[in-house]
Design a protein around this motif. Structure first.
Motif, PDB file in Angstrom:
ATOM      1  N   THR A   1       0.827  -1.210   0.000  1.00 37.55           N
ATOM      2  CA  THR A   1       0.000   0.000   0.000  1.00 37.55           C
ATOM      3  C   THR A   1       0.861   1.259   0.000  1.00 37.55           C
ATOM      4  N   GLY A   2       2.041   1.169   0.599  1.00 35.79           N
ATOM      5  CA  GLY A   2       2.952   2.302   0.563  1.00 35.79           C
ATOM      6  C   GLY A   2       3.441   2.588  -0.850  1.00 35.79           C
ATOM      7  N   LYS A   3       3.772   1.541  -1.595  1.00 31.13           N
ATOM      8  CA  LYS A   3       4.243   1.711  -2.977  1.00 31.13           C
ATOM      9  C   LYS A   3       3.132   2.208  -3.891  1.00 31.13           C
ATOM     10  N   LYS A   4       1.907   1.780  -3.627  1.00 31.36           N
ATOM     11  CA  LYS A   4       0.778   2.166  -4.484  1.00 31.36           C
ATOM     12  C   LYS A   4       0.122   3.469  -4.023  1.00 31.36           C
ATOM     13  N   ASN A   5       0.584   4.013  -2.903  1.00 31.53           N
ATOM     14  CA  ASN A   5       0.001   5.230  -2.329  1.00 31.53           C
ATOM     15  C   ASN A   5      -1.487   5.061  -2.034  1.00 31.53           C
ATOM     16  N   ILE A   6      -1.864   3.882  -1.561  1.00 29.74           N
ATOM     17  CA  ILE A   6      -3.244   3.639  -1.158  1.00 29.74           C
ATOM     18  C   ILE A   6      -3.413   4.075   0.293  1.00 29.74           C
TER      19      ILE A   6
ATOM     20  N   VAL B   1       1.380 -16.309   1.962  1.00 27.11           N
ATOM     21  CA  VAL B   1       2.641 -16.172   2.685  1.00 27.11           C
ATOM     22  C   VAL B   1       3.825 -16.548   1.798  1.00 27.11           C
ATOM     23  N   PHE B   2       3.552 -17.233   0.671  1.00 24.40           N
ATOM     24  CA  PHE B   2       4.610 -17.641  -0.253  1.00 24.40           C
ATOM     25  C   PHE B   2       4.740 -16.710  -1.463  1.00 24.40           C
ATOM     26  N   ASP B   3       3.964 -15.643  -1.504  1.00 18.14           N
ATOM     27  CA  ASP B   3       4.084 -14.691  -2.616  1.00 18.14           C
ATOM     28  C   ASP B   3       5.481 -14.094  -2.649  1.00 18.14           C
ATOM     29  N   ARG B   4       6.051 -14.040  -3.836  1.00 17.02           N
ATOM     30  CA  ARG B   4       7.400 -13.474  -3.997  1.00 17.02           C
ATOM     31  C   ARG B   4       7.351 -11.992  -4.373  1.00 17.02           C
ATOM     32  N   LYS B   5       6.342 -11.606  -5.134  1.00 17.28           N
ATOM     33  CA  LYS B   5       6.256 -10.211  -5.559  1.00 17.28           C
ATOM     34  C   LYS B   5       5.805  -9.325  -4.398  1.00 17.28           C
ATOM     35  N   GLU B   6       6.237  -8.087  -4.434  1.00 20.39           N
ATOM     36  CA  GLU B   6       5.882  -7.148  -3.380  1.00 20.39           C
ATOM     37  C   GLU B   6       4.454  -6.647  -3.525  1.00 20.39           C
ATOM     38  N   ASP B   7       3.944  -6.657  -4.743  1.00 26.57           N
ATOM     39  CA  ASP B   7       2.642  -6.053  -5.027  1.00 26.57           C
ATOM     40  C   ASP B   7       1.485  -6.922  -4.539  1.00 26.57           C
ATOM     41  N   VAL B   8       0.364  -6.269  -4.236  1.00 29.00           N
ATOM     42  CA  VAL B   8      -0.897  -6.945  -3.951  1.00 29.00           C
ATOM     43  C   VAL B   8      -1.927  -6.379  -4.915  1.00 29.00           C
ATOM     44  N   ASP B   9      -2.611  -7.243  -5.645  1.00 30.97           N
ATOM     45  CA  ASP B   9      -3.628  -6.791  -6.596  1.00 30.97           C
ATOM     46  C   ASP B   9      -4.944  -6.558  -5.857  1.00 30.97           C
ATOM     47  N   PHE B  10      -5.415  -5.311  -5.901  1.00 29.24           N
ATOM     48  CA  PHE B  10      -6.651  -4.958  -5.213  1.00 29.24           C
ATOM     49  C   PHE B  10      -7.771  -4.683  -6.214  1.00 29.24           C
ATOM     50  N   THR B  11      -8.979  -5.026  -5.810  1.00 27.04           N
ATOM     51  CA  THR B  11     -10.186  -4.680  -6.557  1.00 27.04           C
ATOM     52  C   THR B  11     -11.029  -3.777  -5.665  1.00 27.04           C
TER      53      THR B  11
ATOM     54  N   LYS C   1       0.577 -21.274  -3.418  1.00 27.28           N
ATOM     55  CA  LYS C   1       1.992 -21.447  -3.763  1.00 27.28           C
ATOM     56  C   LYS C   1       2.641 -20.177  -4.276  1.00 27.28           C
ATOM     57  N   GLY C   2       1.843 -19.111  -4.390  1.00 29.01           N
ATOM     58  CA  GLY C   2       2.378 -17.834  -4.844  1.00 29.01           C
ATOM     59  C   GLY C   2       2.398 -17.678  -6.333  1.00 29.01           C
ATOM     60  N   GLU C   3       1.633 -18.495  -7.035  1.00 28.56           N
ATOM     61  CA  GLU C   3       1.603 -18.449  -8.512  1.00 28.56           C
ATOM     62  C   GLU C   3       0.493 -17.515  -8.995  1.00 28.56           C
TER      63      GLU C   3
END
Length: 335
Positions: free
Chosen positions: A189-194, A228-238, A333-335
């Protein structure tokens, strides 16, 4: 937690406390003692649905109930089947532990628990465990079944203690996984300025690895999922707007006032045909990790109250099929 978990964990606690002196009856007494707070289910027989939602996990799940009922149950047990060699203080600690375990477990999932009833209607909720988690329950279930046939006293208590230890360890894992997800959401959320004024994260069905994330702002909610296994920093929000304006025609409904309290303010309104639908976001979406715009598990028809039986449960596994289950495994699995 689900009833089965309370029953088998209660049985194991009964074995540890009084099994040596009370025999296999300790399993039954422990199962009943830990299930006792859920006696509030009888309210559903005469209360309207929305009032029942508030009543459940209310006074019978409070610390006051624990303090008053534990010595009463101890007194009844002490008088039962005399003579026996179980001290009154042992009975008190046994019933207090059973009731406290029930209250603590219920605080871990989304429904919330009225620990301070009737002095405060605040609901306590850690949002760290799904209401039914097979990995949490499996060991005390297997041990309880084994204890029904096992005869050696020292082995009985040892296995019961191991199952209780597993449950404590699993709760620690829940908290650790939640902290991992919370940290990831904070960075994303910090990176996306949410910007948001409050939020919660809670596990998706039957696991503690894939988490449901809700961020509330002034007009609605950003909803996403994080493993918990996600490698990317981003979270996709709707984004889901709250749609308060739709409530103007029904703003005086008693059911609506109850739902505001029950949902703790985490809700959206939508129109479905000729009826308005109140969604409580705390219980998650129906397969939201698979279809981001999926409907919500808890959906109450404001203009069709007769259509709201099993409102908490009916959407929990709706629309599940093989593809949905596989998508959950991939997402975990973070895919």
């Amino acid at each position: 937690m689900d009833s089965l978990t309370h029953i088998v964990l209660g049985a194991c606690i009964g074995e540890v406390f009084i099994g040596k002196k009370f025999g296999k009856r300790a399993l039954l007494l422990g199962a009943v003692a830990q299930s006792l707070p859920d006696i509030d289910f009888v309210a559903s027989f005469w209360m309207p649905t929305t009032r029942d939602l508030i009543a459940h996990r209310g006074i019978t799940h409070s610390l006051l109930f624990l303090v008053l009922v534990s010595p009463l149950l101890a007194w009844l047990a002490d008088k039962w089947r005399r003579p026996h060699n179980i001290a009154f203080t042992t009975w008190v600690w046994f019933f207090a532990t059973e009731l406290m375990t029930h209250l603590a477990l219920d605080c871990f999932n989304a429904y919330g628990t009225g620990l301070l009833e009737p002095f405060s209607h605040k609901r306590f909720c850690v949002h760290a465990m799904f209401v039914a988690d097979p990995l949490f329950t499996i060991l005390p279930l297997v041990v309880t079944i084994a204890l029904l046939f096992m005869r050696t006293d020292h082995k009985r208590k040892r296995w019961a203690a191991i199952s209780i230890g597993w449950c404590i360890f699993y709760l620690i894992i829940d908290v650790v996984n939640k902290s991992i997800v919370e940290a990831a959401v904070y960075r994303a959320t910090g990176k996306k300025n949410i910007t948001y004024r409050r939020h919660f994260t809670t596990p998706t069905p039957l696991n503690n690895l894939l988490w449901y994330v809700v961020l509330e702002d002034d007009k609605g909610y950003h909803i996403g999922y994080r493993s918990v296994f996600d490698r990317k920093e981003d979270v996709d929000f709707t984004y889901f707007p709250r749609n308060d304006s739709l409530l103007n025609p029904v703003k005086d409904l008693d059911e609506l006032k109850d739902l505001f309290i029950f949902s703790q303010g985490y809700y959206t309104i939508e129109r479905e045909g000729n009826s308005l639908v109140f969604n409580d976001l705390r219980f998650g979406q129906m397969t939201g990790w698979y279809k981001p715009r999926a409907g919500f598990v808890f959906h109450y028809y404001l203009q069709r109250p007769y259509g709201n039986n099993m409102v908490v449960q009916r959407g929990r596994f709706a629309n599940w099929d093989k593809a949905v289950f596989k998508s959950m495994l991939h997402r975990i699995k973070g895919e």
